[in-house]
Design a protein around this motif. Structure first.
Motif, PDB file in Angstrom:
ATOM      1  N   LEU A 120      29.047  54.165  91.712  1.00 37.65           N
ATOM      2  CA  LEU A 120      30.601  54.289  92.545  1.00 37.65           C
ATOM      3  C   LEU A 120      31.484  54.264  91.041  1.00 37.65           C
ATOM      4  CD1 LEU A 120      32.363  53.633  94.653  1.00 37.65           C
ATOM      5  CD2 LEU A 120      32.177  51.423  94.059  1.00 37.65           C
ATOM      6  N   GLU A 121      31.218  53.678  89.647  1.00 38.75           N
ATOM      7  CA  GLU A 121      32.501  53.877  88.967  1.00 38.75           C
ATOM      8  C   GLU A 121      32.346  55.595  88.632  1.00 38.75           C
ATOM      9  OE1 GLU A 121      32.398  51.253  85.050  1.00 38.75           O
ATOM     10  OE2 GLU A 121      32.330  50.009  86.738  1.00 38.75           O
ATOM     11  N   LYS A 122      30.905  55.572  88.131  1.00 40.70           N
ATOM     12  CA  LYS A 122      31.524  57.199  87.703  1.00 40.70           C
ATOM     13  C   LYS A 122      32.379  57.968  89.126  1.00 40.70           C
ATOM     14  CE  LYS A 122      26.244  56.842  85.470  1.00 40.70           C
ATOM     15  NZ  LYS A 122      25.254  57.666  85.507  1.00 40.70           N
ATOM     16  N   THR A 123      31.928  57.854  90.242  1.00 39.68           N
ATOM     17  CA  THR A 123      32.576  58.341  91.370  1.00 39.68           C
ATOM     18  C   THR A 123      33.856  58.424  90.982  1.00 39.68           C
ATOM     19  OG1 THR A 123      30.915  58.541  92.701  1.00 39.68           O
ATOM     20  CG2 THR A 123      32.796  58.860  93.878  1.00 39.68           C
ATOM     21  N   VAL A 124      34.440  57.373  90.995  1.00 39.69           N
ATOM     22  CA  VAL A 124      36.113  57.070  90.393  1.00 39.69           C
ATOM     23  C   VAL A 124      36.315  57.356  89.695  1.00 39.69           C
ATOM     24  CG1 VAL A 124      37.185  55.220  89.759  1.00 39.69           C
ATOM     25  CG2 VAL A 124      35.604  54.591  91.990  1.00 39.69           C
ATOM     26  N   ILE A 125      35.992  57.595  88.310  1.00 44.41           N
ATOM     27  CA  ILE A 125      36.281  58.394  86.741  1.00 44.41           C
ATOM     28  C   ILE A 125      36.442  59.802  87.007  1.00 44.41           C
ATOM     29  CG2 ILE A 125      35.209  59.062  84.605  1.00 44.41           C
ATOM     30  CD1 ILE A 125      34.031  55.994  85.118  1.00 44.41           C
ATOM     31  N   ARG A 126      35.061  59.944  88.621  1.00 44.33           N
ATOM     32  CA  ARG A 126      35.038  62.151  88.837  1.00 44.33           C
ATOM     33  C   ARG A 126      36.095  62.015  88.834  1.00 44.33           C
ATOM     34  NH1 ARG A 126      30.696  62.426  91.678  1.00 44.33           N
ATOM     35  NH2 ARG A 126      29.296  60.765  90.702  1.00 44.33           N
ATOM     36  N   PHE A 127      36.910  61.054  90.167  1.00 44.21           N
ATOM     37  CA  PHE A 127      38.080  61.538  90.805  1.00 44.21           C
ATOM     38  C   PHE A 127      39.549  61.357  90.217  1.00 44.21           C
ATOM     39  CE2 PHE A 127      42.062  60.347  93.673  1.00 44.21           C
ATOM     40  CZ  PHE A 127      41.427  61.510  93.812  1.00 44.21           C
ATOM     41  N   VAL A 128      39.359  60.140  88.938  1.00 43.27           N
ATOM     42  CA  VAL A 128      40.448  60.287  88.310  1.00 43.27           C
ATOM     43  C   VAL A 128      40.250  61.923  87.140  1.00 43.27           C
ATOM     44  CG1 VAL A 128      42.032  59.222  86.059  1.00 43.27           C
ATOM     45  CG2 VAL A 128      40.410  57.953  88.214  1.00 43.27           C
ATOM     46  N   GLN A 129      39.672  62.270  86.646  1.00 39.79           N
ATOM     47  CA  GLN A 129      39.436  63.294  85.985  1.00 39.79           C
ATOM     48  C   GLN A 129      39.511  64.377  86.479  1.00 39.79           C
ATOM     49  OE1 GLN A 129      35.714  62.773  84.044  1.00 39.79           O
ATOM     50  NE2 GLN A 129      36.054  61.751  82.267  1.00 39.79           N
ATOM     51  N   LYS A 130      39.402  64.945  87.806  1.00 37.77           N
ATOM     52  CA  LYS A 130      39.405  65.137  89.108  1.00 37.77           C
ATOM     53  C   LYS A 130      41.277  66.194  89.119  1.00 37.77           C
ATOM     54  CE  LYS A 130      37.909  65.491  92.934  1.00 37.77           C
ATOM     55  NZ  LYS A 130      38.128  65.581  94.181  1.00 37.77           N
ATOM     56  N   LEU A 131      42.047  65.153  89.194  1.00 41.68           N
ATOM     57  CA  LEU A 131      43.122  64.610  89.321  1.00 41.68           C
ATOM     58  C   LEU A 131      44.091  65.602  86.980  1.00 41.68           C
ATOM     59  CD1 LEU A 131      44.285  61.726  90.793  1.00 41.68           C
ATOM     60  CD2 LEU A 131      44.128  64.239  91.861  1.00 41.68           C
ATOM     61  N   LEU A 161      44.155  52.908  86.895  1.00 46.47           N
ATOM     62  CA  LEU A 161      44.023  53.901  88.290  1.00 46.47           C
ATOM     63  C   LEU A 161      42.448  53.499  88.402  1.00 46.47           C
ATOM     64  CD1 LEU A 161      46.026  56.981  87.570  1.00 46.47           C
ATOM     65  CD2 LEU A 161      46.214  55.507  89.072  1.00 46.47           C
ATOM     66  N   ILE A 162      41.687  53.651  87.431  1.00 46.57           N
ATOM     67  CA  ILE A 162      40.234  53.416  87.720  1.00 46.57           C
ATOM     68  C   ILE A 162      39.503  52.370  88.240  1.00 46.57           C
ATOM     69  CG2 ILE A 162      37.321  53.258  86.816  1.00 46.57           C
ATOM     70  CD1 ILE A 162      38.554  55.496  84.897  1.00 46.57           C
ATOM     71  N   LYS A 163      40.262  51.229  87.195  1.00 48.21           N
ATOM     72  CA  LYS A 163      40.657  49.715  88.084  1.00 48.21           C
ATOM     73  C   LYS A 163      40.988  49.530  89.106  1.00 48.21           C
ATOM     74  CE  LYS A 163      40.019  44.953  86.585  1.00 48.21           C
ATOM     75  NZ  LYS A 163      38.697  44.304  86.459  1.00 48.21           N
ATOM     76  N   ALA A 164      41.974  49.826  89.670  1.00 50.30           N
ATOM     77  CA  ALA A 164      42.853  49.583  90.903  1.00 50.30           C
ATOM     78  C   ALA A 164      42.277  50.523  91.667  1.00 50.30           C
ATOM     79  CB  ALA A 164      43.971  50.553  90.862  1.00 50.30           C
ATOM     80  N   ILE A 165      41.787  51.631  91.722  1.00 53.28           N
ATOM     81  CA  ILE A 165      40.180  52.307  92.944  1.00 53.28           C
ATOM     82  C   ILE A 165      39.222  51.522  93.278  1.00 53.28           C
ATOM     83  CG2 ILE A 165      39.502  54.818  93.065  1.00 53.28           C
ATOM     84  CD1 ILE A 165      41.992  55.985  91.738  1.00 53.28           C
ATOM     85  N   LEU A 166      38.596  51.112  92.019  1.00 55.22           N
ATOM     86  CA  LEU A 166      37.655  49.830  92.215  1.00 55.22           C
ATOM     87  C   LEU A 166      37.704  48.854  93.124  1.00 55.22           C
ATOM     88  CD1 LEU A 166      35.344  50.193  88.822  1.00 55.22           C
ATOM     89  CD2 LEU A 166      35.046  51.355  91.161  1.00 55.22           C
ATOM     90  N   MET A 195      50.827  53.515  85.206  1.00 52.73           N
ATOM     91  CA  MET A 195      49.657  54.719  86.475  1.00 52.73           C
ATOM     92  C   MET A 195      51.358  55.026  86.529  1.00 52.73           C
ATOM     93  SD  MET A 195      47.672  51.155  87.718  1.00 52.73           S
ATOM     94  CE  MET A 195      48.342  51.164  89.168  1.00 52.73           C
ATOM     95  N   ARG A 196      52.016  55.514  87.147  1.00 52.97           N
ATOM     96  CA  ARG A 196      53.089  56.459  87.019  1.00 52.97           C
ATOM     97  C   ARG A 196      53.213  57.130  86.474  1.00 52.97           C
ATOM     98  NH1 ARG A 196      58.066  55.391  86.046  1.00 52.97           N
ATOM     99  NH2 ARG A 196      58.012  53.606  85.925  1.00 52.97           N
ATOM    100  N   LYS A 197      53.652  56.580  84.654  1.00 49.87           N
ATOM    101  CA  LYS A 197      52.974  58.060  83.458  1.00 49.87           C
ATOM    102  C   LYS A 197      52.347  58.686  83.494  1.00 49.87           C
ATOM    103  CE  LYS A 197      57.513  57.156  81.802  1.00 49.87           C
ATOM    104  NZ  LYS A 197      58.271  58.002  82.279  1.00 49.87           N
ATOM    105  N   ALA A 198      50.688  57.936  83.549  1.00 50.70           N
ATOM    106  CA  ALA A 198      49.654  58.991  83.837  1.00 50.70           C
ATOM    107  C   ALA A 198      49.299  59.737  84.612  1.00 50.70           C
ATOM    108  CB  ALA A 198      48.203  58.003  83.613  1.00 50.70           C
ATOM    109  N   ILE A 199      50.069  59.710  85.736  1.00 45.19           N
ATOM    110  CA  ILE A 199      50.201  60.660  86.988  1.00 45.19           C
ATOM    111  C   ILE A 199      51.076  61.186  86.970  1.00 45.19           C
ATOM    112  CG2 ILE A 199      50.695  60.957  89.522  1.00 45.19           C
ATOM    113  CD1 ILE A 199      49.639  57.943  89.946  1.00 45.19           C
TER     114      ILE A 199
END
Length: 141
Positions: free
Chosen positions: A35-46, A58-63, A98-102
């Motif tokens: 699950l953690e790997k999937t979340v990291i892939r999603f954040v990197q996809k952004l 963001l990773i922590k928030a999604i988890l 989180m806002r600045k990262a996005i």
């Protein structure tokens, strides 16, 4: 003779019942890591870079949102304070990072972020990113 077999069978029975619980713990750890790997892939996809504090937040928030979806209803009252407590910072810093990262990912490559969302979006809000992440990751699993 009969009593010896009974003792052996009792030991075997106990081992049968102990083994699945140990295996389920391993499966749970494996599921968490996946699950953690999937979340990291999603954040990197952004396109959010790992050198930013907001990346980790963001990773922590999604988890956390995957674990407790009701947290998405009240970000500023529940989710941000929990993350701030875990990271030893304040709620404003969590939201800002989180806002600045996005924003930085959007400024660098807006088309990349737009490709993740299935509806027309300009610069997404944190709530949109979190909701989309939870929705797509749950669909993927």
């Amino acid at each position: 003779m009969l009593s010896t077999n009974t003792i052996i069978n009792e030991k075997e029975e106990k081992e049968k019942y102990l083994f699945p619980t140990d295996q389920s713990m391993e499966n749970k750890d494996l599921h968490t890591a996946q699950l953690e790997k999937t979340v990291i892939r999603f954040v990197q996809k952004l396109g959010i870079r790992p050198n930013l504090n907001g990346y980790h937040l963001l990773i922590k928030a999604i988890l956390m949102a995957l674990d407790s979806p009701e947290l998405l209803r009240s970000l500023t009252k529940e989710l941000y304070p929990r993350i701030a407590e875990d990271h030893g910072t304040n709620v404003r810093a969590v939201e800002r990072n989180m806002r600045k990262a996005i924003e930085s990912a959007y400024e660098y490559d807006p088309q990349r972020i737009r490709s993740v969302f299935y509806y027309k979006v300009d610069k997404p809000y944190i709530s949109e990113v979190l909701s989309m992440a939870v929705e797509s990751i749950r669909y993927e699993l």
